[in-house]
Design a protein around this motif. Structure first.
Motif, mmCIF file in Angstrom:
data_model
loop_
_atom_site.group_PDB
_atom_site.id
_atom_site.type_symbol
_atom_site.label_atom_id
_atom_site.label_comp_id
_atom_site.label_asym_id
_atom_site.label_seq_id
_atom_site.Cartn_x
_atom_site.Cartn_y
_atom_site.Cartn_z
ATOM 1 N N TRP A 240 41.877 -22.886 -22.112
ATOM 2 C CA TRP A 240 43.047 -22.794 -23.001
ATOM 3 C C TRP A 240 42.662 -23.559 -24.514
ATOM 4 C CZ3 TRP A 240 46.029 -19.316 -20.771
ATOM 5 C CH2 TRP A 240 47.200 -19.036 -21.408
ATOM 6 N N ALA A 241 41.849 -24.505 -24.183
ATOM 7 C CA ALA A 241 41.533 -25.434 -25.342
ATOM 8 C C ALA A 241 40.792 -24.807 -26.656
ATOM 9 C CB ALA A 241 40.503 -26.520 -24.937
ATOM 10 N N GLU A 242 40.224 -23.439 -25.909
ATOM 11 C CA GLU A 242 39.536 -22.642 -26.809
ATOM 12 C C GLU A 242 40.356 -21.176 -27.429
ATOM 13 O OE1 GLU A 242 36.819 -23.651 -28.294
ATOM 14 O OE2 GLU A 242 36.756 -25.476 -26.982
ATOM 15 N N VAL A 243 40.922 -20.540 -26.461
ATOM 16 C CA VAL A 243 41.680 -19.371 -26.845
ATOM 17 C C VAL A 243 43.263 -19.335 -26.253
ATOM 18 C CG1 VAL A 243 39.443 -18.164 -26.571
ATOM 19 C CG2 VAL A 243 40.544 -18.443 -24.616
ATOM 20 N N GLY A 244 43.634 -20.579 -26.207
ATOM 21 C CA GLY A 244 45.076 -20.361 -25.638
ATOM 22 C C GLY A 244 46.063 -19.554 -26.284
ATOM 23 N N LYS A 245 46.082 -19.596 -27.671
ATOM 24 C CA LYS A 245 46.823 -19.120 -28.668
ATOM 25 C C LYS A 245 46.440 -17.616 -28.569
ATOM 26 C CE LYS A 245 48.577 -22.632 -31.657
ATOM 27 N NZ LYS A 245 48.852 -23.117 -32.977
ATOM 28 N N SER B 175 37.412 -9.536 -29.218
ATOM 29 C CA SER B 175 37.128 -10.863 -29.764
ATOM 30 C C SER B 175 36.852 -11.888 -28.384
ATOM 31 C CB SER B 175 37.794 -11.092 -30.748
ATOM 32 O OG SER B 175 39.246 -11.656 -30.128
ATOM 33 N N LEU B 176 37.431 -11.493 -27.284
ATOM 34 C CA LEU B 176 37.686 -12.558 -26.269
ATOM 35 C C LEU B 176 36.427 -12.207 -25.389
ATOM 36 C CD1 LEU B 176 41.537 -12.598 -25.667
ATOM 37 C CD2 LEU B 176 40.030 -14.374 -26.709
ATOM 38 N N ASP B 177 35.876 -13.473 -24.543
ATOM 39 C CA ASP B 177 35.227 -13.234 -23.444
ATOM 40 C C ASP B 177 35.618 -12.540 -22.406
ATOM 41 O OD1 ASP B 177 33.487 -13.583 -21.337
ATOM 42 O OD2 ASP B 177 33.275 -15.894 -21.677
ATOM 43 N N PRO B 178 34.951 -11.257 -21.893
ATOM 44 C CA PRO B 178 35.656 -10.446 -20.926
ATOM 45 C C PRO B 178 35.882 -11.340 -19.476
ATOM 46 C CG PRO B 178 33.775 -9.379 -21.832
ATOM 47 C CD PRO B 178 33.964 -10.724 -22.603
ATOM 48 N N ALA B 179 35.055 -12.320 -19.411
ATOM 49 C CA ALA B 179 35.107 -13.456 -18.178
ATOM 50 C C ALA B 179 36.423 -13.873 -18.189
ATOM 51 C CB ALA B 179 33.879 -13.988 -18.012
ATOM 52 N N VAL B 180 36.803 -14.472 -19.327
ATOM 53 C CA VAL B 180 37.980 -15.316 -19.659
ATOM 54 C C VAL B 180 39.096 -14.378 -19.546
ATOM 55 C CG1 VAL B 180 39.653 -16.309 -21.278
ATOM 56 C CG2 VAL B 180 36.983 -16.962 -21.002
ATOM 57 N N ILE B 181 39.272 -13.118 -19.857
ATOM 58 C CA ILE B 181 40.160 -12.208 -19.875
ATOM 59 C C ILE B 181 40.409 -11.636 -18.554
ATOM 60 C CG2 ILE B 181 41.047 -9.882 -20.343
ATOM 61 C CD1 ILE B 181 39.638 -10.048 -23.021
ATOM 62 N N ALA B 182 39.310 -11.562 -17.843
ATOM 63 C CA ALA B 182 39.296 -11.151 -16.053
ATOM 64 C C ALA B 182 40.012 -12.310 -15.515
ATOM 65 C CB ALA B 182 37.765 -11.051 -15.764
#
Length: 505
Positions: A127-132, A167-174
């Motif tokens: 969340w610190a990197e892509v929370g918003k 634009s987002l890391d697929p692993a984070v989305i998953a």
């Protein structure tokens, strides 16, 4: 009553205890060593064992599903427990009802939030990197769903959605979406338990809501199942979180006593009940109706009923955490109108509970100081002005309802009711709206951060805040002695705990 709290913070532990005490009831809670400690999950399996052990000894239970399934609020967002594990833990409720069919079990389960921030304290660390961005992703998916369902015009949202996903890391989305899916399955399972009356009522609540959001879309799906499933126990879904245990304590008091509290509602501003408060997605009128229903109370128009006075939300939707609030003539007029309404009602001999909803994360100083100056603050039956409108409404309704039930049953603890009133005035107005903004300005100036990280800083703040709040307490309740045992449970300014001394009925 047995309570499985949402987490270890005062609003989820001390507040429900205080609500029960007003009506002369006792709460039993899991041992401290089983409870979560910020990001350290509680011992979910052991908490389930504890609940099964105490169930034969209590008259009712209030259960936070996030704690029973995952070990607490933060754990529900951050742990890797599988859906199979979570659902097996929830089976304890079904087994409990089978062995104690007459035990009233009220439950609350949260829709997982996606806060619009880069603060990872209560979220997965990414969340610190892509929370918003993840917050925006949920909103875009919600809009995309509505477009595909032909409930919203296509406005080109699909291109932005695809660009954001790329634009987002697929692993984070998953990871994020699988957590949402797991928690959504828990909520679906709880709807099944409500249908079979293993729990009654079931509250499904959501904090940090928005018109378009991942959680708001999940509420659409849950709402459809609420419509489709055969009627079993009562199910309510609305914005809220930290006040819900207190509301359900009031609900169980109603269930056990057979006494339903009654309230008339009044607002000094003609359009006030139609406003939507910050962090919420429905009108105050709707929120009031939901909170009353959740607590077991009834809305009436009787001339002698206790009045729930609503100090309506600020049209600018300001917030004591994020905004440096300077008051203008419009603010003063709104406060004066509400103060005059309260004075009139008290003068007519009505009991008055005040939901101070004008600002998020703090009571309205203009209103409270007016009430104090005119000797009206301590004549209220209950007060609340903390965090979101839902939090404030729920705690006010619960406290006032508990007093009505205790009065009807002959078990009212006047001292507990007065301590609750003064505590909320001190925390919601004096700390949240007066002392805390000053504290955060000092932290910004001296440390360039609001985190309590510097050596000895938290102890120093506790000492200084004891003196500040004791001084403010004397303006609210001149007969009170002081404030002791101040602490910050999550080592930040957002939550505070303290003990009042010298407060009697």
């Amino acid at each position: 009553m047995a309570l499985v709290p949402l987490d270890e913070r005062p609003v989820n532990v001390e507040l429900p205890i205080a609500i029960a005490a007003i009506a002369g009831a006792d709460l039993v809670l899991p041992p401290d060593e089983l409870m979560p400690d910020i990001r350290v999950p509680g011992q979910a399996d052991a908490i389930g064992d504890w609940l099964a052990e105490v169930a034969p000894k209590v008259d009712a239970a209030v259960v936070s599903v996030d704690t029973l399934a995952f070990g607490g609020l933060i754990a529900a967002r951050t742990t890797d427990d599988s859906v199979v594990t979570a659902l097996s833990r929830l089976d304890r409720l079904r087994a409990l009802k089978a062995t104690a069919p007459d035990l009233p079990i009220a439950a609350v389960s949260l829709v997982m939030r996606a806060t619009n921030s880069y603060n990872p304290q209560e979220e997965p660390l990414y969340w610190a990197e892509v929370g918003k961005e993840l917050h925006r992703l949920g909103a875009l998916h919600h809009r995309d769903f509505l477009v595909r369902a032909k409930a919203l015009a296509d406005d080109g949202n699909a291109a932005e959605l695809q660009a954001l996903r790329d634009s987002l890391d697929p692993a984070v989305i998953a990871d994020f979406e699988q957590r949402r899916l797991r928690n959504h399955q828990v909520n679906l399972a709880m709807l099944g338990m409500a249908a079979e009356r293993s729990v009654d009522p079931l509250l499904i609540t959501a904090d940090d809501t928005a018109e378009y959001a991942a959680g708001s879309l999940e509420q659409v799906w849950l709402g459809q199942w609420m419509t489709v499933l055969p009627t079993g126990g009562e199910v309510l879904m609305y914005p809220g979180a930290d006040e819900v245990a207190a509301v359900l304590v009031a609900r169980q008091l109603t269930c056990l006593s057979g006494v339903a509290a009654t309230f008339a509602v009044a607002c000094a501003e003609d359009d006030g009940l139609g406003r939507i408060a910050k962090y919420e997605n429905s009108s105050i009128e709707t929120a009031v109706a939901r909170q009353l229903k959740a607590s077991g109370a009834r809305l009436v128009t009787d001339d002698d009923a206790e009045v729930l006075v609503i100090h309506a939300p600020d049209p600018h939707r300001r917030d004591f955490v994020h905004d440096k609030i300077s008051f203008d003539e419009v603010d003063r007029l709104a406060a004066d109108k509400t103060a005059k309404l309260i004075a009139r009602l008290l003068g007519e001999g009505r009991r008055v509970a005040l939901a101070d909803l004008r600002y998020a994360n703090g009571g309205d100083p203009l209103l409270v100081e007016n009430l104090i100056a005119n000797g009206l603050a301590l004549k209220l039956s209950a007060y609340g002005g903390w965090n979101t409108a839902g939090n404030s409404l729920g705690s006010v309704v619960a406290a006032a309802a508990a007093a009505q039930i205790g009065r009807a049953m002959g078990t009212l603890d006047e001292g507990a009711a007065r301590r609750m009133l003064i505590h909320r005035l001190l925390e919601d107005y004096a700390y949240q709206s007066v002392a805390r903004p000053q504290l955060e300005r000092r932290l910004d100036a001296d440390y360039k951060t609001r985190k309590f990280e510097a050596e000895g800083l938290e102890t120093s703040i506790e000492t200084n805040m004891t003196a500040e709040l004791t001084t403010l307490l004397h303006t609210i309740a001149p007969g009170a002695t002081g404030v002791t045992n101040i602490s910050f449970p999550w080592h930040r300014s957002f939550e505070i705990n303290f003990v009042l001394t010298g407060v009697s009925a």
